[in-house]
Design an enzyme around this catalytic site. Structure first.
Site, PDB file in Angstrom:
ATOM      1  N   PRO A   1      35.143  43.064  36.617  1.00  0.00           N
ATOM      2  CA  PRO A   1      34.659  43.011  35.633  1.00  0.00           C
ATOM      3  C   PRO A   1      35.362  41.075  35.453  1.00  0.00           C
ATOM      4  O   PRO A   1      36.126  41.293  36.363  1.00  0.00           O
ATOM      5  CB  PRO A   1      36.081  44.229  35.024  1.00  0.00           C
ATOM      6  CG  PRO A   1      36.785  44.174  35.817  1.00  0.00           C
ATOM      7  CD  PRO A   1      35.818  44.232  36.834  1.00  0.00           C
ATOM      8  N   MET A   2      34.002  40.612  34.628  1.00  0.00           N
ATOM      9  CA  MET A   2      35.124  39.106  34.480  1.00  0.00           C
ATOM     10  C   MET A   2      34.798  38.778  33.294  1.00  0.00           C
ATOM     11  O   MET A   2      33.685  38.789  32.261  1.00  0.00           O
ATOM     12  CB  MET A   2      34.334  38.087  35.679  1.00  0.00           C
ATOM     13  CG  MET A   2      34.503  38.803  36.700  1.00  0.00           C
ATOM     14  SD  MET A   2      32.742  37.898  37.791  1.00  0.00           S
ATOM     15  CE  MET A   2      31.245  39.121  38.228  1.00  0.00           C
TER      16      MET A   2
ATOM     17  N   GLY B   1      35.370  42.364  29.888  1.00  0.00           N
ATOM     18  CA  GLY B   1      36.267  43.152  29.052  1.00  0.00           C
ATOM     19  C   GLY B   1      35.954  43.038  27.240  1.00  0.00           C
ATOM     20  O   GLY B   1      35.515  42.400  27.234  1.00  0.00           O
TER      21      GLY B   1
ATOM     22  N   HIS C   1      40.452  49.479  30.860  1.00  0.00           N
ATOM     23  CA  HIS C   1      40.992  48.076  31.412  1.00  0.00           C
ATOM     24  C   HIS C   1      43.209  47.823  32.174  1.00  0.00           C
ATOM     25  O   HIS C   1      43.921  47.714  30.231  1.00  0.00           O
ATOM     26  CB  HIS C   1      41.184  47.138  30.549  1.00  0.00           C
ATOM     27  CG  HIS C   1      41.655  45.869  31.218  1.00  0.00           C
ATOM     28  ND1 HIS C   1      42.624  44.999  33.067  1.00  0.00           N
ATOM     29  CD2 HIS C   1      41.045  44.215  31.636  1.00  0.00           C
ATOM     30  CE1 HIS C   1      42.268  44.108  33.628  1.00  0.00           C
ATOM     31  NE2 HIS C   1      41.656  43.397  32.654  1.00  0.00           N
TER      32      HIS C   1
ATOM     33  N   ALA D   1      45.396  46.985  33.552  1.00  0.00           N
ATOM     34  CA  ALA D   1      45.789  45.772  34.551  1.00  0.00           C
ATOM     35  C   ALA D   1      46.005  44.712  33.763  1.00  0.00           C
ATOM     36  O   ALA D   1      45.744  44.695  32.627  1.00  0.00           O
ATOM     37  CB  ALA D   1      44.896  46.067  35.591  1.00  0.00           C
TER      38      ALA D   1
ATOM     39  N   TYR E   1      47.524  43.627  30.590  1.00  0.00           N
ATOM     40  CA  TYR E   1      47.087  43.898  29.103  1.00  0.00           C
ATOM     41  C   TYR E   1      47.572  45.155  28.662  1.00  0.00           C
ATOM     42  O   TYR E   1      48.368  45.876  29.319  1.00  0.00           O
ATOM     43  CB  TYR E   1      45.764  43.919  29.450  1.00  0.00           C
ATOM     44  CG  TYR E   1      44.362  42.191  29.602  1.00  0.00           C
ATOM     45  CD1 TYR E   1      45.055  41.645  28.638  1.00  0.00           C
ATOM     46  CD2 TYR E   1      43.541  42.607  30.394  1.00  0.00           C
ATOM     47  CE1 TYR E   1      44.860  40.446  28.455  1.00  0.00           C
ATOM     48  CE2 TYR E   1      43.723  41.011  30.951  1.00  0.00           C
ATOM     49  CZ  TYR E   1      43.605  39.988  30.125  1.00  0.00           C
ATOM     50  OH  TYR E   1      43.375  39.061  30.127  1.00  0.00           O
TER      51      TYR E   1
ATOM     52  N   GLY F   1      33.908  39.532  42.605  1.00  0.00           N
ATOM     53  CA  GLY F   1      34.208  39.254  41.036  1.00  0.00           C
ATOM     54  C   GLY F   1      33.518  38.015  41.666  1.00  0.00           C
ATOM     55  O   GLY F   1      32.209  37.640  40.934  1.00  0.00           O
TER      56      GLY F   1
ATOM     57  N   TYR G   1      34.212  30.060  31.744  1.00  0.00           N
ATOM     58  CA  TYR G   1      33.935  30.119  30.023  1.00  0.00           C
ATOM     59  C   TYR G   1      33.902  28.855  29.283  1.00  0.00           C
ATOM     60  O   TYR G   1      33.661  29.689  28.154  1.00  0.00           O
ATOM     61  CB  TYR G   1      35.150  30.460  30.267  1.00  0.00           C
ATOM     62  CG  TYR G   1      37.002  31.086  30.693  1.00  0.00           C
ATOM     63  CD1 TYR G   1      36.408  32.834  31.161  1.00  0.00           C
ATOM     64  CD2 TYR G   1      36.964  30.947  32.047  1.00  0.00           C
ATOM     65  CE1 TYR G   1      37.027  33.517  32.059  1.00  0.00           C
ATOM     66  CE2 TYR G   1      38.079  31.598  32.474  1.00  0.00           C
ATOM     67  CZ  TYR G   1      37.876  32.229  32.654  1.00  0.00           C
ATOM     68  OH  TYR G   1      38.782  33.504  34.050  1.00  0.00           O
TER      69      TYR G   1
END
Length: 355
Positions: free
Chosen positions: A23-24, A56, A174, A176, A179, A310, A338
């Site tokens: 996940p990214m 996420g 999630h 990890a 969070y 990733g 991003y």
């Protein structure tokens, strides 16, 4: 020795090989949390990975922390994700939506409701984050009441149901990277005195109950969780002090019979070996920064059933073909991870056929 290219059964899915896309966060959703128009192409480009784990995705308004991250709790969100899952399935791929509630790692300027962040306790992470107004200090969060903790668990289950409505093959919690779930686990972020704080089992309770609620709602074979034991991010301080908590958690998840456990491995070899022994389901290991020469080594050694990659998958939509052929890899363009919200650095990485 098991080869990383051998097939594997994960929940009710038959995967062609043992590489997953990690996940990214990409920050390219619309302001209301609906996946952007380019998201179906982005994920479909990478459908040859054995399993796609999405960026996420917040299960509620309070779950958002960053700008332009997707949600999965409204009809518009479901419709947007349906376009993604349809594109992935048409390309013969499989996709789990990662449910991410950021907890205290948020800023009112980044969310639709502009409210104070919520967390296990009123303890700020002491970090800055990007907002539309520039870098700002993350404010002190408001501690969730016990009733609100239970509502948040229900929010996770609701998000899971909506993800399945959108065509996802399953969901990954999630747990990890500093969070909300991780905040409940860490003593320096959780000083609660109710049943969700204090003892090892109490601090683990939120994670267990979230997974139980999701498994009850959509089935354990479509339920998974990601953990990052000892990862010092978002103000979390664990070291090895929480090792026994993670051993307890893994045993609880094994009893539920979840589809897989995803571990971000930062070097605690003893703990990951213990997790391997305690968890009878599919174990996915993600080692940040691994080289292409190291791909497959954890599977070959028996430490993992699958490996998650990733930035290598981000920069190479046809990563599987490149690895099998020994072909050169595209370099990730980090400043565009991003930025901008458009095609550049998102869907414009060339495939081998274009090189």
């Amino acid at each position: 020795m098991t080869d990383v290219w051998s097939p594997i059964k994960l929940g009710n899915l038959q995967l062609p090989h043992r590489l997953a896309m990690a996940p990214m966060t990409r920050s390219r959703a619309r302001p209301d949390g609906t996946p952007g128009d380019l998201a179906p192409e982005y994920y479909a480009q990478r459908a040859t990975m054995g399993l796609l784990i999405t960026e996420g995705t917040q299960p509620s308004e309070d779950g958002q922390g960053y700008t332009n991250t997707p949600g999965i709790y409204t009809d518009a969100h479901v419709a947007g994700w349906r376009k993604v899952t349809d594109a992935v399935h048409k390309a013969d791929g499989r996709l789990f939506v990662q449910l991410m509630h950021v907890g205290r790692r948020s800023h009112p300027d980044n969310t639709v409701h502009h409210r104070q962040p919520v967390a296990p306790s009123a303890i700020a992470p002491r970090e800055q984050m990007f907002t539309p107004q520039g870098m700002q200090t993350v404010p002190e969060p408001r501690a969730l009441t016990t009733a609100e903790v239970r509502q948040t668990i229900a929010d996770f289950a609701h998000g899971a149901v909506r993800a399945i409505e959108a065509g996802a093959d399953g969901v990954e919690v999630h747990g990890a990277n500093g969070y909300l779930v991780h905040q409940f686990l860490a003593p320096n972020a959780n000083d609660r005195t109710d049943e969700y704080g204090g003892s090892l089992k109490n601090r683990a309770r939120f994670a267990v109950e979230v997974v139980q609620a999701i498994a009850a709602a959509i089935g354990p074979e479509r339920t998974a969780i990601r953990l990052s034991p000892g990862l010092p991010t978002g103000g979390i301080v664990e070291g090895n002090a929480n090792d026994d908590l993670y051993r307890y958690l893994v045993g609880a998840f094994d009893k539920i019979g979840i589809a897989y456990l995803h571990v971000l491995h930062i070097g605690n070899e003893e703990l990951v070996a213990d997790i391997r022994k305690a968890f009878g389901g599919v174990l996915i290991v993600n080692r940040p920064g691994r080289s292409r020469e190291q791909v497959g080594t954890d599977v070959a050694a028996g430490l993992a059933d699958m490996e998650a990659l990733g930035s290598m998958a981000l920069a190479n939509p046809d990563l599987v073909a490149r690895l099998k052929a020994g072909a050169p890899l595209n370099e990730p363009r980090v400043p565009l991870f991003y930025a901008g919200g458009g095609a550049e650095g998102y869907i414009d990485y060339p495939a081998l056929s274009r090189v």
